[in-house]
Design an enzyme around this catalytic site. Structure first.
Site, short mmCIF file in Angstrom:
data_model
loop_
_atom_site.label_atom_id
_atom_site.label_comp_id
_atom_site.label_asym_id
_atom_site.label_seq_id
_atom_site.Cartn_x
_atom_site.Cartn_y
_atom_site.Cartn_z
N ARG A 1 12.82 -5.23 6.04
CA ARG A 1 13.91 -4.66 6.84
C ARG A 1 14.10 -5.42 8.14
NH1 ARG A 1 11.32 0.92 5.97
NH2 ARG A 1 9.94 -0.39 4.74
N GLU B 1 -5.18 0.11 5.21
CA GLU B 1 -6.05 1.28 5.01
C GLU B 1 -7.08 0.96 3.91
OE1 GLU B 1 -3.68 4.75 4.48
OE2 GLU B 1 -5.42 6.05 4.26
P1 AMP Z 1 2.28 -1.01 10.71
O1 AMP Z 1 1.78 -2.38 10.34
O2 AMP Z 1 1.29 0.08 10.41
O3 AMP Z 1 2.80 -0.96 12.13
O4 AMP Z 1 3.48 -0.69 9.72
C1 AMP Z 1 4.74 -1.22 9.96
C2 AMP Z 1 5.45 -1.60 8.70
O5 AMP Z 1 5.33 -0.61 7.69
C3 AMP Z 1 6.91 -1.77 8.99
O6 AMP Z 1 7.37 -2.97 8.38
C4 AMP Z 1 7.57 -0.53 8.42
O7 AMP Z 1 8.74 -0.88 7.74
C5 AMP Z 1 6.54 0.08 7.47
N1 AMP Z 1 6.28 1.52 7.74
C6 AMP Z 1 5.11 2.05 8.18
N2 AMP Z 1 5.19 3.39 8.32
C7 AMP Z 1 6.46 3.73 7.96
C8 AMP Z 1 7.18 4.99 7.91
N3 AMP Z 1 6.62 6.17 8.25
N4 AMP Z 1 8.47 4.95 7.51
C9 AMP Z 1 9.06 3.77 7.18
N5 AMP Z 1 8.44 2.58 7.20
C10 AMP Z 1 7.15 2.54 7.58
#
Ligand code: AMP
Length: 175
Positions: free
Chosen positions: A58, A95
């Site tokens: 995205r 995770e």
């Molecule tokens: P993080 O690495 O944990 O910050 O996760 C970020 C990535 O995971 C981004 O590219 C988001 O598109 C996706 N992502 C994580 N959690 C969500 C959520 N609750 N809703 C939509 N996309 C998420």
């Protein structure tokens, strides 16, 4: 304009307990998409950005529009194994297990000033790895822009500890 109203929340997707924040409803709205791109750019206009790096997938949609707005080039940050030329990569913890983000070895020019763009920051794992990757490739990360912050998960704070300015357009408390 209330951008938050344009984000759709889907409970228990892709697995139970996750509140999925879906930006397709924002992207399909012409005024909402325009406004989101303007606001992602706003704090960094005049910062001498030379390229935008968007995080798969995205971040490609938003980052491409941001690059166009700033009249600079675009660099895709992709998950391991998707780019066709020689790459450099940085691993990060999930995770369960690990993942890796990559850019082409010749993506960046010396002295590039990079704005990283994605739709959402949760743990910050993807963004931290992306910052390390840009730095390893010889670029300076001027900032990171996200549409959505999940502040209780703490990703934004991790980026700020790395001295990277963070722009977010809305927050959802809890997860
Ligand atoms: P993080 O690495 O944990 O910050 O996760 C970020 C990535 O995971 C981004 O590219 C988001 O598109 C996706 N992502 C994580 N959690 C969500 C959520 N609750 N809703 C939509 N996309 C998420």
């Amino acid at each position: 304009m209330d951008l938050k109203r344009l984000v759709r929340t889907i409970p228990d997707y892709p697995k139970p307990g996750i509140m999925f924040r879906d930006i397709t409803t924002l992207l399909r709205d012409p005024g909402g998409f325009r406004r989101a791109v303007d606001e992602l750019v706003q704090p960094f206009a005049g910062s001498g950005i030379t390229k935008v790096a968007g995080i798969e997938a995205r971040g490609f949609i938003l980052g491409g529009a941001v690059a166009h707005q700033l009249s600079v080039g675009f660099v895709p940050i992709r998950k391991k194994g998707k780019l066709p030329w020689q790459t450099i990569g940085v691993e990060y913890e999930l995770e369960y297990g690990t993942d890796e983000v990559e850019i082409h070895i010749d993506s960046l020019d010396k002295g590039d000033r990079i704005l990283i763009v994605d739709d959402l920051i949760a743990t910050g794992g993807t963004a931290v790895a992306s910052i390390e990757l840009i730095r390893e490739g010889g670029g300076e990360v001027v900032g990171c822009s996200f549409v959505i912050d999940l502040p209780d998960i703490g990703g934004r704070a991790r980026l700020e500890e790395m001295k990277v300015p963070v722009r977010t357009l809305m927050a959802f408390e809890g997860e």
